[in-house]
Enzyme design. Structure first.
Site, mmCIF file in Angstrom:
data_model
loop_
_atom_site.group_PDB
_atom_site.id
_atom_site.type_symbol
_atom_site.label_atom_id
_atom_site.label_comp_id
_atom_site.label_asym_id
_atom_site.label_seq_id
_atom_site.Cartn_x
_atom_site.Cartn_y
_atom_site.Cartn_z
ATOM 1 C CB CYS A 247 8.054 9.037 -19.063
ATOM 2 S SG CYS A 247 7.229 8.423 -20.554
ATOM 3 C CG HIS B 161 5.904 6.092 -15.982
ATOM 4 N ND1 HIS B 161 5.616 7.415 -15.697
ATOM 5 C CD2 HIS B 161 5.865 5.981 -17.333
ATOM 6 C CE1 HIS B 161 5.406 8.072 -16.826
ATOM 7 N NE2 HIS B 161 5.551 7.224 -17.831
ATOM 8 C CD GLU C 84 5.966 7.687 -12.153
ATOM 9 O OE1 GLU C 84 5.221 8.047 -13.087
ATOM 10 O OE2 GLU C 84 7.104 7.211 -12.341
#
Length: 257
Positions: free
Chosen positions: A121, A225, A227
Site C-alpha cells: 500500500c 493488503h 497481510e
C-alpha cells in the site's frame, strides 16, 4: 542442521505523543507500532520479522541493514507531496514527514546492498516516489471510478475487486494465474510511474496495483493488503513466501561473500 531463517525488517508507524493537540497516551511519549498482521505475515512466510523504530541516525541505519536480509515497507500515512514536487491538494490525508525521510533512507541504503524489498500500500507509493514517480493525492477528487478503493465496511479480508497480473511478471509467476481477488484500503494511487518500474498488476478500473523494478533482484510492491487476507484467502501468503525466499537467497549470498 536447519538453516537459519532470514531476518526481515518491518517499518512501523510513528505516533507522536500529541495528536491534534491532544495527549494520545497516558504519559507524553512518542511511540512506534504496527498491526500484528505485518510481522505475522513474514513469520508465516518463513522469515523472522524485526520491527524498525524511527531512529534517524546514520550509524544506526547502516548497522541495522548490515544485519537484515530483507525489508518490508508497510502501509500507513500519506506520502508528503513535497517529495514529488506537488502542492497539497484536496483530499490529502495525514502525512508524517519524519517517517517519509527515514524510510526513503532505508530504501536507498537497502538498494545499495541489493537487499530484497517488498512494499504494501503506502510502501508501493513510497517506492514509486523514490524512483521519481508521482501520486494522485486523493482518488475521489482526481480519478473517475465506480469502484470503492477505500472506506468500504466489512472484514479486513473482504474482496473489493479483481486485479489482472501482467504476464511473465513476478506476481504472475507467484500466483500462477492472470487474475486475483483483493481487498482495498487506499485513497491515493500511482499517477506517473517511477523510473525503472514495471506495472505488474492493474485493477478493473485501471489503477496500478502492483509494481516491480527490473534492475534489482527483488523489488516489488502491491497496493492491496495481502497481510490482512492470508488467513482466509491462503493464496495471498504466496507473496510473503516468495519475498522470504528471496531474502533467504540474499542471506546465503552474504555468507558466501
Amino acid at each position: 542442521m536447519q538453516a537459519m531463517k532470514p531476518l526481515i525488517g518491518c517499518t512501523t508507524y510513528y505516533v507522536s505523543a500529541f495528536e491534534e493537540n491532544k495527549l494520545r497516551f497516558s504519559v507524553a511519549q512518542d511511540h512506534f507500532m504496527s498491526a500484528l498482521d505485518d510481522p505475522l505475515s513474514i513469520q508465516k512466510g518463513g522469515g523472522i520479522p524485526i520491527a524498525i523504530p524511527l531512529i534517524d541516525d546514520e550509524e544506526y541505519i547502516e548497522s541495522l541493514l548490515d544485519r537484515l536480509d530483507g525489508l518490508l515497507l508497510i502501509g500507513g500515512s500519506d506520502v508528503n507531496p513535497h517529495l514529488y514536487g506537488h502542492p497539497y491538494k484536496k483530499g490529502l490525508g495525514n502525512i508524517v514527514p519524519m517517517r517519509d525521510t527515514f524510510e526513503l533512507k532505508l530504501i536507498e541504503k537497502a538498494l545499495k546492498r541489493q537487499m530484497p524489498i517488498f512494499g504494501i500500500c503506502r510502501g508501493l507509493q513510497l517506492l514509486n516516489v523514490f524512483f521519481g514517480g508521482t501520486l494522485i493525492q486523493d482518488m475521489d477528487h482526481a480519478y473517475q471510478t465506480d469502484i470503492n478503493h477505500a472506506g468500504y465496511t466489512g472484514p479486513k479480508w473482504n474482496i473489493a475487486h479483481k486485479v489482472k497480473l501482467a504476464k511473465d511478471s513476478v506476481l504472475h509467476h507467484c500466483f500462477g494465474k492472470e487474475e486475483v481477488e483483493v481487498n482495498s484500503f487506499h485513497h491515493q494511487m500511482i499517477d506517473t510511474l517511477g523510473q525503472g518500474l514495471d506495472i505488474a498488476a492493474v485493477s478493473e478500473d485501471g489503477v496500478i496495483e502492483g509494481i516491480v523494478h527490473k534492475d534489482y533482484p527483488f523489488v516489488a510492491a502491491v497496493q492491496w493488503h495481502p497481510e490482512m487476507m492470508f488467513d482466509v484467502h491462503q493464496e495471498q501468503l504466496k507473496l510473503f513466501e516468495l519475498f522470504v525466499h528471496s531474502c533467504k537467497q540474499n542471506k546465503t549470498k552474504k555468507r558466501v561473500v
